[in-house]
Design a protein around this motif. Structure first.
Motif, PDB file in Angstrom:
ATOM      1  N   VAL A  29     -11.181  26.156 -69.199  1.00  0.00           N
ATOM      2  CA  VAL A  29     -11.614  26.632 -70.243  1.00  0.00           C
ATOM      3  C   VAL A  29     -12.994  26.871 -70.172  1.00  0.00           C
ATOM      4  O   VAL A  29     -13.776  27.838 -70.618  1.00  0.00           O
ATOM      5  CB  VAL A  29     -11.253  25.950 -71.506  1.00  0.00           C
ATOM      6  CG1 VAL A  29     -12.053  26.307 -72.717  1.00  0.00           C
ATOM      7  CG2 VAL A  29      -9.701  25.785 -71.946  1.00  0.00           C
TER       8      VAL A  29
ATOM      9  N   ASP B 234      -4.459  27.451 -75.651  1.00  0.00           N
ATOM     10  CA  ASP B 234      -4.524  28.545 -74.396  1.00  0.00           C
ATOM     11  C   ASP B 234      -3.568  27.606 -73.249  1.00  0.00           C
ATOM     12  O   ASP B 234      -4.089  28.190 -72.074  1.00  0.00           O
ATOM     13  CB  ASP B 234      -5.734  28.867 -73.997  1.00  0.00           C
ATOM     14  CG  ASP B 234      -5.880  30.305 -73.473  1.00  0.00           C
ATOM     15  OD1 ASP B 234      -4.962  30.858 -73.358  1.00  0.00           O
ATOM     16  OD2 ASP B 234      -6.817  30.322 -72.671  1.00  0.00           O
TER      17      ASP B 234
ATOM     18  N   ARG C 110     -13.774  29.545 -68.115  1.00  0.00           N
ATOM     19  CA  ARG C 110     -13.678  30.944 -68.619  1.00  0.00           C
ATOM     20  C   ARG C 110     -14.755  31.250 -69.801  1.00  0.00           C
ATOM     21  O   ARG C 110     -15.174  32.558 -70.011  1.00  0.00           O
ATOM     22  CB  ARG C 110     -12.295  30.880 -69.316  1.00  0.00           C
ATOM     23  CG  ARG C 110     -11.823  32.155 -70.321  1.00  0.00           C
ATOM     24  CD  ARG C 110     -11.411  33.222 -69.266  1.00  0.00           C
ATOM     25  NE  ARG C 110     -10.979  34.342 -69.928  1.00  0.00           N
ATOM     26  CZ  ARG C 110     -11.736  35.494 -69.693  1.00  0.00           C
ATOM     27  NH1 ARG C 110     -12.490  35.832 -69.141  1.00  0.00           N
ATOM     28  NH2 ARG C 110     -11.194  36.595 -70.624  1.00  0.00           N
TER      29      ARG C 110
ATOM     30  N   HIS D 232      -2.737  28.908 -65.955  1.00  0.00           N
ATOM     31  CA  HIS D 232      -3.614  27.813 -65.748  1.00  0.00           C
ATOM     32  C   HIS D 232      -3.217  26.806 -64.807  1.00  0.00           C
ATOM     33  O   HIS D 232      -3.804  25.610 -65.212  1.00  0.00           O
ATOM     34  CB  HIS D 232      -3.911  27.444 -67.274  1.00  0.00           C
ATOM     35  CG  HIS D 232      -4.118  28.409 -68.301  1.00  0.00           C
ATOM     36  ND1 HIS D 232      -5.444  28.238 -69.068  1.00  0.00           N
ATOM     37  CD2 HIS D 232      -4.088  29.770 -68.172  1.00  0.00           C
ATOM     38  CE1 HIS D 232      -5.689  29.367 -69.696  1.00  0.00           C
ATOM     39  NE2 HIS D 232      -4.545  30.244 -69.438  1.00  0.00           N
TER      40      HIS D 232
END
Length: 153
Positions: A91, A57, A94, A143
């Motif tokens: 991450v 990701d 999230r 990101h």
């Protein structure tokens, strides 16, 4: 190798390969005598690296930065570690947001009586009533450090 062969070896669609070339993640290959793109093993290796990063990701700018850092193999890896640490923080944030999303969805689902009409549906009513309370999701488009939240390093 032609683009179809690179695509088969990497399981990356040809359109994505062309896109990575367009944005500079993948260097443009030479052309053979008939004008077809002629990819090398280095192209395939880089494409597989990009694919692995995307599977983690990572955003395009993060991948671009890792590629830039990889061009100096003798350098200290502190910048690579810092980039990964920032990505891991993203991450984790999230995951917290997804846990909250799960709770919100469970609450909405509990509002459903499974009887009655759509007009009486608790889920639809709850969605209509909570629109102002939903967080702005635009902050997750990238990101790269400093772009997740305003004022965050």
């Amino acid at each position: 190798m032609k683009i179809g062969e690179v695509s088969r070896h990497s399981s990356v669609p040809t359109e994505t390969i062309r896109y990575y070339e367009k944005i500079g993640l993948l260097p443009k290959p030479d052309r053979d005598a008939s004008g077809y793109r002629a990819y090398s093993r280095a192209h395939l290796d880089r494409l597989l690296f990009i694919k692995r990063c995307r599977n983690l990701d990572m955003a395009q700018d993060e991948i671009r930065e890792l590629l830039r850092l990889s061009e100096n193999p003798e350098a200290d890896c502190q910048q690579v570690d810092a980039l990964l640490a920032r990505h891991l923080d993203h991450v984790r944030e999230r995951l917290k947001e997804l846990a909250q999303l799960e709770k919100n969805l469970q609450q909405l689902q509990k509002a459903c009586s499974n009887t009655g009409t759509v007009e009486d549906c608790g889920i639809l009513g709850g969605l209509s009533a909570e629109l102002d309370d939903l967080p702005d999701r635009r902050d997750h488009d990238n990101h790269v450090p400093g772009t997740h939240r305003p004022g965050k390093p």
